[in-house]
Each structure stands twice: as C-alpha cells, then as structure tokens.
Design a protein around this motif. Structure first.
Motif, PDB file in Angstrom:
ATOM      1  N   UNK A 147      -8.812   8.184 -14.805  1.00  0.00           N
ATOM      2  CA  UNK A 147      -8.318   8.310 -13.436  1.00  0.00           C
ATOM      3  C   UNK A 147      -7.249   7.263 -13.157  1.00  0.00           C
ATOM      4  N   UNK A 148      -7.472   6.029 -13.593  1.00  0.00           N
ATOM      5  CA  UNK A 148      -6.499   4.960 -13.358  1.00  0.00           C
ATOM      6  C   UNK A 148      -5.189   5.233 -14.091  1.00  0.00           C
ATOM      7  N   UNK A 149      -5.255   5.850 -15.257  1.00  0.00           N
ATOM      8  CA  UNK A 149      -4.027   6.113 -16.015  1.00  0.00           C
ATOM      9  C   UNK A 149      -3.224   7.257 -15.407  1.00  0.00           C
ATOM     10  N   UNK A 150      -3.844   8.038 -14.553  1.00  0.00           N
ATOM     11  CA  UNK A 150      -3.148   9.150 -13.897  1.00  0.00           C
ATOM     12  C   UNK A 150      -2.679   8.789 -12.490  1.00  0.00           C
ATOM     13  N   UNK A 151      -2.564   7.521 -12.247  1.00  0.00           N
ATOM     14  CA  UNK A 151      -2.134   7.074 -10.915  1.00  0.00           C
ATOM     15  C   UNK A 151      -0.735   7.616 -10.613  1.00  0.00           C
TER      16      UNK A 151
END
Length: 151
Positions: free
Chosen positions: A132-136
C-alpha cells in the motif's frame, strides 16, 4: 554476526506478526463460529451475538487479528487489539487476583504487550502495508518523469 541479525530483523518481525495475527484470528473465530473447540463456557461453543463484552472482543480478535496477519493497517489494528486485551485483563481477570498467574490472565497480558510492540515496529517484511505504501500518490515531479503506460 550482529549485521546479519540486523539484516534479518524485518523478516523475523514479519514472521512474528503473521503467527501472532493467526493465533488472534483463530481465537476470535473459535468464539464466534465454534470452530476448533469453540469458546469455553458458552452454550453451543459460540459467544451469543451482541453479548457484552465477549462477542465484541471476539469480533475485534477476528478482524484485528486478520489485519495483523495480513500486515494491513498493522499499527491501528494492533492498537485496538492491545487495548482490547488490556480491557480483558483489567475487567475480567484482575478481579479474581492480582497476578496473571493467579487469575488466568497470562494470555491477555501476552497479547496486550505483543500488540503494543507491533504498534511501534509496524508490519515488518511480508506485510501488505508495504504494498500500500509503495502505491502512494506520485508527486507532480514523478508524474512528469514517468514513462507512459500503454493501454
């Protein structure tokens, strides 16, 4: 040796989180659905729907445990799980005796402090929090330099 252990820390934490999340999820499923022996001291092996505080605790165990297991919203789920276990200890167990070994509250204390630790460490490796954090949302500069995606 210390450098190798430090490099393995996220993986050990990820495995720790998975096992703890699984145990907590199974505990909630046992109370809600009567699987794996069901809830002790209940009729039919399940906690009656809406019964305070058992049914709500079981829902928290199932949902927060599953989130921790997946490593998704680990910190908020761990906060709620830790708080629910602190409530369980002080509301249910400590009324019987002071020490957890005397009042049967060891599991509540262990889960409480385990989840408390996960609030500060996060999910470690293998968690969906990282995905999820990498798809910010990309910054405007990143958008300008990004390669166009073919449709």
């Amino acid at each position: 040796m210390s450098a190798r252990l430090n490099a393995a820390q996220p993986y050990a934490l990820g495995l720790f989180r998975i096992v703890i999340g699984l145990l907590f999820t199974v505990h909630g499923a046992a109370s809600l659905f009567g699987v794996l022996g069901g809830a002790a001291g209940t009729h039919g092996g399940t906690v009656p729907a809406g019964a305070w505080p058992g049914w709500y605790a079981a829902v928290i165990q199932l949902v927060a445990g599953a989130l921790v297991l997946l490593g998704l919203a680990t910190r908020p789920a761990a906060l709620i799980a830790s708080g629910s276990m602190a409530f369980a200890y002080f509301d249910v167990h400590q009324q019987m005796a002071f020490w957890p070994i005397q009042n049967g509250g060891e599991l509540s204390v262990l889960f409480c402090w385990t989840f408390f630790l996960l609030i500060f460490t996060g999910s470690g490796a293998f968690g969906l929090d990282r995905v999820v954090a990498s798809r910010r949302v990309a910054s405007p500069e990143e958008e300008r330099t990004r390669e166009p995606v073919a449709a």
